[in-house]
Scaffold this active site. Structure first.
Site, PDB file in Angstrom:
ATOM      1  N   GLU A   1      -7.118  -7.694  -1.524  1.00 56.15           N
ATOM      2  CA  GLU A   1      -7.529  -7.299  -0.097  1.00 56.15           C
ATOM      3  C   GLU A   1      -9.004  -6.924   0.086  1.00 56.15           C
ATOM      4  O   GLU A   1      -9.209  -5.991  -0.631  1.00 56.15           O
ATOM      5  CB  GLU A   1      -6.743  -6.481   0.612  1.00 56.15           C
TER       6      GLU A   1
ATOM      7  N   GLU B   1       0.679  -1.144   0.064  1.00 49.52           N
ATOM      8  CA  GLU B   1       0.105  -0.161   0.045  1.00 49.52           C
ATOM      9  C   GLU B   1       0.779   1.452   0.100  1.00 49.52           C
ATOM     10  O   GLU B   1       0.163   2.275   0.379  1.00 49.52           O
ATOM     11  CB  GLU B   1      -1.005   0.140   1.059  1.00 49.52           C
TER      12      GLU B   1
HETATM   13  C1  BMA Z   1      -4.946  -3.223   4.686  1.00 51.74           C
HETATM   14  C2  BMA Z   1      -3.977  -4.175   5.213  1.00 51.74           C
HETATM   15  C3  BMA Z   1      -3.369  -4.146   6.479  1.00 51.74           C
HETATM   16  C4  BMA Z   1      -4.437  -3.872   7.339  1.00 51.74           C
HETATM   17  C5  BMA Z   1      -5.723  -4.235   6.578  1.00 51.74           C
HETATM   18  C6  BMA Z   1      -6.995  -3.873   7.721  1.00 51.74           C
HETATM   19  O1  BMA Z   1      -4.635  -2.043   4.537  1.00 51.74           O
HETATM   20  O2  BMA Z   1      -2.872  -4.106   4.256  1.00 51.74           O
HETATM   21  O3  BMA Z   1      -2.370  -3.063   6.635  1.00 51.74           O
HETATM   22  O4  BMA Z   1      -4.540  -4.564   8.569  1.00 51.74           O
HETATM   23  O5  BMA Z   1      -5.720  -3.507   5.556  1.00 51.74           O
HETATM   24  O6  BMA Z   1      -7.205  -2.709   7.919  1.00 51.74           O
END
Ligand code: BMA
Length: 905
Positions: A550, A454
């Protein structure tokens, strides 16, 4: 009781070097050392590998660091400096060269031998060796490693960096963490994260030993198969890192007898550490390939590497070699602006199904063998992303991934921050990258390297309020670290692609100077997406990405996981403990608001019951939310809608937990599956039906990851909330479902569907559905609610009872007697997924006599994997609806159980 796999000695097993003439001598320095703090007030034995926190706990100086508020109470530990000391006996004239090797020092250390400084360390991710022959004494030798407080060191580094800020300075207050972690090459989440505590560890976290030799020794070996398309031929690149005492001529033989291939090379070894590369051509085209889980086997070949000097064998090494190719395809997509983003393994496009991996424990020395990776495979996952705020995992992790067919997206350890680019920092990062790539590149499971987590997005969308005038400087630093250094170093590995960041627009980000204007662009690369406020049952809220690396929702772990680290006064949703463990701003409230959209919130008068019901409802919410989102991604693989789609990956955040706290994980600390993990087992199945509504029309997609075409029909069962038998059943016609595709197989307006089905309305009925071919059901049964369960009409208290019987548990509702006498009339769940302790317990209570859940609850609490079964024997009227959810998933389990060799009553 930490999950997973570790045994540190396995690290050494990777180096299976066979020497004849006892050319090399290894003195293991692991075991009991002495540990003291800076003013000498504490002096205690300490295990190596290990860390200060573990030693203090083992010696009774502190209690469980995970207990209640101990993360804050024990902050003093990492604010002090500590010294590890050991003694050993080794005569100086033992061999020509003697190396003192540390496989991992955490982190800022100075090493001395017999009072003389040997060297310094400042990077947890590097292996260090120091030449110590001249410092050895006959008789007793004293080895010391002084460790500086990582917190104070990071702060000093920050202070010394006067020219400009390198944000963020500190984590958000809610994380109760330490500042400036980006100034130290250490597990970034050890200073706290939004799912984890602040335990900035210090210690010798990997093995320590002396290596003595006369001529040379092999430090590291890698073997990387590469395929040449033009010649249709495999070759294996073998790289040896050799440490030689003096120039020596030698001969090297590489052979893979099974592939009828052997080659001999004349070579010479220069003094010091040198890398040599050799290539063996494979003489046959019939090579068995390594495939991801669900797509084939994971076969390997034995490569024999033999080194000779003057006809004498001086080393022999037998690594496993797995053959596979990986391509990351970024090319124009018909009907869509932008570029595709998907992986082709052995020429076959593969949809990545899985999750994100975080460190398994704050204290890496307490990681013990467990079944997290097996749990991933059990849930039909084929991929995990080793996230960049943790650690490069140990060899055994990647070996298991190789064996299980888990594809690994491997981040470099940089996350959610800007980083310094001073020469010293770059230098140590370079060493880290070279070492990690060399250590890991033989693993077929690693399909991609990725520069950071990120950080492109952080720059592009200005997380840190960097003034516009200074932006170019930060972009220059970003490019210097990840492109000019890391990418350049990694590029020597031709066996897998490299991405600079995640999320990123990939090729498009490169076009835009490596920091895209919008790295979350749905037409390029991968996307991270979180939304806690919007209704997660509405698929329209999800971005139709090329690749979802994610996304996720939080939930609480079960009571049995929290109980050992809390006391009675902590057991309410509004307690100090409950908010202390929540490291994500407003997280506890977000979970409740999201759950309240569809479920009655717990309202029991008994406070403990209300608390455990609340924990439970967060898991139901999370499971349902991640299911809806994942199903949306899986059904988007074959289509482009409004220029978006061709989604080829769904890795939800996150697989595992680092401690007992609310988080996005599907597996609790300790290994227990949350409800989400059971759901994942279904929604990641190779063949799977997905339903959704579009303009009040019910649409069902058949999703298939299989290569072959299938002919399938959708079968829809309409249930009344009052009965376990369907009111009516609808069948679609048989349709072609091409291999690796998602296609619509059923469409009908909900109104007409219900009109033909008894007195069903949206409020009184719900749907289950499955896919069938001519002879049997294909894939799991799925469900679709026509209203929120909180609005459902007709639900009654189920009065669940259960019966242990050998390897199965039968759940029955006393209110609703069995429909299917053959199965003993209930939902049958195999006990197969229990771990040994649990199986034991199951067997112990398998008396054949029926127990009410209430009677058995106490003994079951620690035994059954999902909180769905343990906390909820007596749901209040208001949340009965969630029971229906459970019953449906039990029915699904029942069918799955029937397909496996589970013993039935
Ligand atoms: C993303 C991940 C982590 C974090 C998750 C939940 O940003 O890369 O950094 O724990 O979201 O917020």
């Amino acid at each position: 009781n930490a999950p997973f796999f570790l045994s540190f000695f396995s690290f050494f097993l990777f180096f299976l070097f066979y020497f004849i003439n006892s050319q090399r001598l290894t003195v293991n320095l692991n075991g009991k050392w002495r540990l003291s703090n800076s003013n000498g007030s504490l002096l205690l034995p300490a295990q190596v590998p290990g860390c200060v926190h573990s030693a203090l706990q083992q010696q009774g100086y502190i209690t469980d660091p995970y207990f209640r508020f101990n993360d804050v109470s024990y902050r003093w530990i990492a604010l002090d400096n500590w010294t590890y000391t050991t003694t050993f006996t080794l005569s100086a004239d033992v061999k020509q060269k003697v190396l003192l090797v540390f496989d991992g020092v955490d982190t800022v250390g100075s090493v001395s031998l017999n009072g003389i400084a040997v060297g310094k360390t400042n990077n947890m991710f590097c292996r260090h060796d120091f030449s110590v022959k001249d410092l050895l004494k006959d008789g007793e030798n004293v080895l010391q490693v002084g460790l500086l407080s990582p917190i104070l060191y990071a702060s000093e580094q920050r202070k010394a960096h006067t020219s400009y800020a390198v944000p963020p300075e500190c984590p958000p207050g809610v994380q109760k963490g330490e500042c400036h972690v980006n100034f130290i090459r250490k597990e970034q989440s050890s200073f706290s994260w939004d799912w984890g505590p602040s335990f900035p560890t210090m210690g010798l976290w990997k093995g320590v030993r002396l290596e003595a030799f006369d001529i040379l020794q092999l430090v590291q070996v890698s073997s990387v198969p590469l395929y040449n398309d033009a010649f249709s031929q495999w070759r294996v690149q073998v790289e040896l890192l050799i440490d030689a005492v003096q120039t020596a001529r030698g001969q090297l033989t590489l052979s893979i007898p099974e592939l009828d291939s052997e080659q001999t090379f004349q070579t010479h070894f220069n003094p010091g550490k040198t890398k040599s590369n050799f290539t063996i051509l494979i003489n046959t085209v019939q090579v068995k390939l390594w495939w991801p889980n669900g797509h084939g086997e994971q076969p390997y070949y034995r490569l024999t590497i033999r080194g000779f000097q003057d006809e004498f064998l001086i080393f022999k090494y037998l690594p496993q070699v797995y053959f596979r190719t990986v391509e990351l395809i970024q090319e124009p997509v018909v009907g869509s602006p932008g570029l595709s983003f998907y992986f082709r393994i052995n020429g076959k496009p593969i949809f990545l199904k899985g999750s994100n991996w975080i460190p398994v424990h704050s204290f890496q020395d307490q990681v013990t063998p467990d079944n997290l990776l097996q749990s991933a495979v059990d849930a039909n996952m084929n991929a995990l992303r080793v996230w960049g705020g943790g650690v490069y995992e140990q060899d055994l992790f990647y070996e298991i991934c190789d064996e299980l067919g888990i594809m690994v997206w491997q981040d470099f350890m940089f996350a959610c921050a800007m980083y310094p680019t001073e020469t010293d920092f770059i230098q140590t990062v370079r060493e880290e990258v070279v070492q990690q790539v060399q250590r890991l590149k033989s693993h077929p499971s690693i399909i991609i390297w990725s520069g950071n987590n990120e950080n492109e997005a952080a720059l592009a969308t200005d997380w840190f309020d960097i003034p516009a005038s200074q932006r170019p400087k930060y972009i220059r630093d970003y490019v210097m670290l990840y492109v000019d250094n890391i990418k350049k170093l990694v590029q020597e590995d031709q066996s897998r692609p490299f991405l600079v960041s995640s999320p990123t627009n990939g090729a498009e980000s490169e076009q835009e100077g490596w920091v895209a204007e919008n790295p979350y662009d749905l037409h390029y690369g991968d996307v991270h997406f979180y939304s806690y406020i919007l209704d997660c049952w509405d698929w329209r809220t999800f971005p139709r990405t090329r690749f979802a690396s994610e996304y996720g929702f939080q939930s609480w772990p079960s009571f049995s996981t929290l109980q050992p680290v809390s006391i009675k006064e902590d057991w309410s949703y509004g307690s100090n403990f409950t908010s202390h463990r929540q490291h994500h701003e407003d997280g506890n409230q977000q979970m409740i608001l999201q759950a309240a959209l569809h479920f009655h919130l717990p309202n029991a008068t008994d406070p403990l019951k209300r608390f455990t019901d609340t924990l439970y409802i967060t898991q139901v919410m999370q499971a349902q939310c991640v299911k809806t989102q994942t199903e949306f991604y899986r059904r988007s693989r074959s289509e482009i809608i409004e220029g978006k789609g061709h989604t080829m990956g769904a890795l939800y955040w996150q697989l595992n937990d680092i401690w007992q706290a609310p988080s996005w994980s599907s597996i609790e600390f300790g290994g227990k599956w949350k409800m989400l993990h059971y759901f994942a087992q279904s929604f990641f199945a190779a063949v799977f039906p997905v339903a959704f509504e579009e303009d009040d029309t019910l649409v069902i997609y058949a999703i298939s990851d299989l290569s072959r075409d299938l002919k399938l029909r959708a079968v829809v069962n309409v249930f009344s909330w009052t009965e376990l038998d369907p009111v009516c059943t609808l069948n679609s016609s048989m349709l072609l479902v091409p291999g690796v595709s998602a296609v619509a197989v059923f469409k009908q307006p909900v109104a007409s569907l219900l009109a033909g089905c008894g007195n069903c309305t949206r409020l009184t009925c719900l749907l289950t559905f499955q896919l069938e071919d001519d002879s049997s059901q294909q894939g799991p049964t799925n469900h679709h609610f026509l209203c929120s369960p909180k609005d459902a009409q007709g639900l009654r208290r189920p009065n669940i009872t259960f019966l242990f019987h050998g390897l199965v548990v039968v759940f029955r509702s006393l209110e609703q007697p069995p429909a299917d006498p053959a199965l003993g009339g209930g939902c049958v769940l195999p006990v197969l997924s229990f771990n040994t302790k649990e199986e034991e317990l199951a067997m112990r209570v398998a008396s054949g006599e029926e127990h009410s859940v209430r009677q058995q609850r106490a003994s079951l609490r620690d035994s059954v994997k999902t909180s769905a079964f343990e906390e909820q024997e007596d749901m209040s009227e208001s949340s009965t609806s969630t029971w229906r959810c459970c019953l449906i998933s039990w029915q699904t389990s029942l069918r799955r159980a029937a397909q496996t060799d589970v013993l039935f009553i």
